[in-house]
Design a protein around this motif. Structure first.
Motif, PDB file in Angstrom:
ATOM      1  N   CYS A 232     -12.331   1.820  -1.958  1.00 52.12           N
ATOM      2  CA  CYS A 232     -11.231   2.282  -2.627  1.00 52.12           C
ATOM      3  C   CYS A 232     -11.619   3.279  -3.585  1.00 52.12           C
ATOM      4  O   CYS A 232     -11.057   4.320  -3.104  1.00 52.12           O
ATOM      5  CB  CYS A 232     -10.599   1.061  -3.334  1.00 52.12           C
ATOM      6  SG  CYS A 232      -9.416  -0.079  -1.656  1.00 52.12           S
TER       7      CYS A 232
ATOM      8  N   LYS B 215     -13.306  -5.031  -2.505  1.00 54.78           N
ATOM      9  CA  LYS B 215     -12.401  -3.735  -2.385  1.00 54.78           C
ATOM     10  C   LYS B 215     -12.318  -2.613  -3.139  1.00 54.78           C
ATOM     11  O   LYS B 215     -12.542  -1.546  -2.594  1.00 54.78           O
ATOM     12  CB  LYS B 215     -11.256  -5.164  -2.027  1.00 54.78           C
ATOM     13  CG  LYS B 215     -10.046  -3.824  -1.802  1.00 54.78           C
ATOM     14  CD  LYS B 215      -9.031  -4.443  -1.707  1.00 54.78           C
ATOM     15  CE  LYS B 215      -7.807  -3.703  -1.461  1.00 54.78           C
ATOM     16  NZ  LYS B 215      -6.445  -4.799  -1.246  1.00 54.78           N
TER      17      LYS B 215
ATOM     18  N   LYS C 283     -13.321   5.896  -1.506  1.00 56.02           N
ATOM     19  CA  LYS C 283     -12.495   6.591  -0.855  1.00 56.02           C
ATOM     20  C   LYS C 283     -11.667   7.603  -1.678  1.00 56.02           C
ATOM     21  O   LYS C 283     -11.553   9.119  -1.483  1.00 56.02           O
ATOM     22  CB  LYS C 283     -11.572   5.288  -0.250  1.00 56.02           C
ATOM     23  CG  LYS C 283     -10.631   6.261  -0.092  1.00 56.02           C
ATOM     24  CD  LYS C 283      -9.281   5.473   0.660  1.00 56.02           C
ATOM     25  CE  LYS C 283      -8.418   6.171   1.183  1.00 56.02           C
ATOM     26  NZ  LYS C 283      -7.340   5.485   1.508  1.00 56.02           N
TER      27      LYS C 283
ATOM     28  N   ASN D 196      -6.522  11.189   6.831  1.00 56.28           N
ATOM     29  CA  ASN D 196      -6.396   9.677   6.171  1.00 56.28           C
ATOM     30  C   ASN D 196      -7.240   8.579   6.528  1.00 56.28           C
ATOM     31  O   ASN D 196      -7.280   8.939   7.914  1.00 56.28           O
ATOM     32  CB  ASN D 196      -5.158   9.854   5.298  1.00 56.28           C
ATOM     33  CG  ASN D 196      -4.743   8.151   4.572  1.00 56.28           C
ATOM     34  OD1 ASN D 196      -6.051   7.909   3.493  1.00 56.28           O
ATOM     35  ND2 ASN D 196      -3.769   7.449   5.154  1.00 56.28           N
ATOM     36  N   TYR D 197      -8.224   7.702   5.665  1.00 55.02           N
ATOM     37  CA  TYR D 197      -8.505   6.484   6.611  1.00 55.02           C
ATOM     38  C   TYR D 197      -8.763   5.118   5.468  1.00 55.02           C
ATOM     39  O   TYR D 197      -7.958   5.384   4.127  1.00 55.02           O
ATOM     40  CB  TYR D 197     -10.017   6.712   6.263  1.00 55.02           C
ATOM     41  CG  TYR D 197     -10.707   6.790   5.980  1.00 55.02           C
ATOM     42  CD1 TYR D 197     -11.046   6.279   5.026  1.00 55.02           C
ATOM     43  CD2 TYR D 197     -10.840   8.462   5.379  1.00 55.02           C
ATOM     44  CE1 TYR D 197     -12.218   6.804   3.463  1.00 55.02           C
ATOM     45  CE2 TYR D 197     -11.466   9.061   4.452  1.00 55.02           C
ATOM     46  CZ  TYR D 197     -11.634   8.517   3.248  1.00 55.02           C
ATOM     47  OH  TYR D 197     -12.866   8.897   2.605  1.00 55.02           O
ATOM     48  N   SER D 198      -8.451   3.837   5.804  1.00 55.14           N
ATOM     49  CA  SER D 198      -8.721   3.102   4.874  1.00 55.14           C
ATOM     50  C   SER D 198      -9.396   2.402   4.539  1.00 55.14           C
ATOM     51  O   SER D 198     -11.114   2.812   5.049  1.00 55.14           O
ATOM     52  CB  SER D 198      -7.410   1.946   6.135  1.00 55.14           C
ATOM     53  OG  SER D 198      -9.109   1.184   6.830  1.00 55.14           O
ATOM     54  N   CYS D 199      -9.993   1.519   3.335  1.00 55.79           N
ATOM     55  CA  CYS D 199     -10.742   1.019   3.073  1.00 55.79           C
ATOM     56  C   CYS D 199     -12.155   0.341   4.198  1.00 55.79           C
ATOM     57  O   CYS D 199     -12.874  -0.016   4.155  1.00 55.79           O
ATOM     58  CB  CYS D 199     -10.481   0.069   1.757  1.00 55.79           C
ATOM     59  SG  CYS D 199     -10.474   0.906   0.329  1.00 55.79           S
ATOM     60  N   GLU D 200     -10.669  -0.859   5.301  1.00 59.74           N
ATOM     61  CA  GLU D 200     -11.508  -1.500   6.125  1.00 59.74           C
ATOM     62  C   GLU D 200     -11.830  -0.674   7.082  1.00 59.74           C
ATOM     63  O   GLU D 200     -13.697  -1.199   7.476  1.00 59.74           O
ATOM     64  CB  GLU D 200     -10.030  -2.180   6.821  1.00 59.74           C
ATOM     65  CG  GLU D 200     -10.032  -3.472   5.487  1.00 59.74           C
ATOM     66  CD  GLU D 200      -9.075  -2.931   4.332  1.00 59.74           C
ATOM     67  OE1 GLU D 200      -8.187  -2.086   4.840  1.00 59.74           O
ATOM     68  OE2 GLU D 200      -8.421  -2.966   3.296  1.00 59.74           O
ATOM     69  N   GLN D 201     -12.052   0.637   6.767  1.00 63.46           N
ATOM     70  CA  GLN D 201     -12.655   1.361   8.270  1.00 63.46           C
ATOM     71  C   GLN D 201     -13.730   2.205   7.568  1.00 63.46           C
ATOM     72  O   GLN D 201     -14.800   1.737   8.387  1.00 63.46           O
ATOM     73  CB  GLN D 201     -11.712   2.951   8.260  1.00 63.46           C
ATOM     74  CG  GLN D 201     -10.590   2.363   9.405  1.00 63.46           C
ATOM     75  CD  GLN D 201      -9.531   3.829   9.709  1.00 63.46           C
ATOM     76  OE1 GLN D 201      -9.501   4.445   8.512  1.00 63.46           O
ATOM     77  NE2 GLN D 201      -9.267   4.076  10.653  1.00 63.46           N
TER      78      GLN D 201
END
Length: 216
Positions: A101, A97, A104, A120-125
């Motif tokens: 991050c 994780k 990102k 914006n985007y998430s680390c999961e994406q």
């Protein structure tokens, strides 16, 4: 009671109705937690959820009311516990994780500096991008040292968003650098028209629009 929880006999059991009458699916009983080190024995699941939400709201309001004092206390604690802070940071950077991050944050800083479009985007994406390419390099098919590559390079005006990401091995990512993706790829000994079409399909592009900058 909110019944969006799947009953798991390893975690829950049906006990007497709690004082707030959180009934589980018309059974006349409350869904309760089995003994756990993190929760009191037999706690009602819905009561626990409400307490967690209320606690979160309390801390948010407390922070807003005492923002400067909280920040000052955090700074003092960090100065007194520098070795512990460094240990926590190093452990976070080594985690999956943490790596996602950090990547990102680095991408966003670079795009902001160049005044490129960002969404914006998430680390999961980022993990989902790799999965969409079967955790393999989109270009050569390798499954070693898979990274996230900006299809249209940020230095060439490419946006920092999910629609501009492909999975790439470390070697291809470095070798491609700021090159036009099609011009670079067609010159490689591992070039595959099948893989190229797969890349275009996943990114929602065509031969004539492959170099268009996505917004999402």
């Amino acid at each position: 009671m909110n019944n969006d929880i799947t009953f798991n006999p390893d975690k829950f059991y049906l006990g007497r109705l709690c004082s707030k009458h959180h009934e589980w699916q018309g059974t006349g009983k409350s869904l309760r937690y089995k003994p756990s080190p993190n929760r009191r024995c037999g706690a009602c699941v819905e009561c626990h959820r409400e307490e967690s939400r209320n606690r979160g709201d309390y801390y948010k309001k407390h922070y807003q009311r005492n923002k400067q004092r909280v920040i000052q206390n955090v700074k003092q604690w960090r100065n007194k516990n520098k070795e512990k802070v460094k240990e926590i940071q190093d452990r976070y950077r080594r985690s999956e994780k943490g790596r996602r991050c950090l990547i990102k944050a680095s991408n966003q800083r670079r795009a902001k500096k160049l005044m490129n479009h960002r969404f914006n985007y998430s680390c999961e994406q980022l993990s989902q991008v790799k999965e969409s390419f079967f955790n393999q390099c989109a270009y050569c098919g390798s499954n070693k040292q898979i990274q996230i590559d900006h299809f249209i390079a940020v230095n060439n005006g490419g946006s920092d968003c999910i629609g501009n990401f492909v999975a790439a091995c470390r070697k291809c990512n470095r070798d491609k650098s700021d090159s036009d993706p099609k011009e670079w790829y067609t010159k490689q000994p591992f070039y595959s028209i099948k893989r190229w079409r797969m890349i275009l399909k996943i990114l929602g592009k065509t031969e004539s629009t492959y170099n268009q900058i996505p917004l999402l």
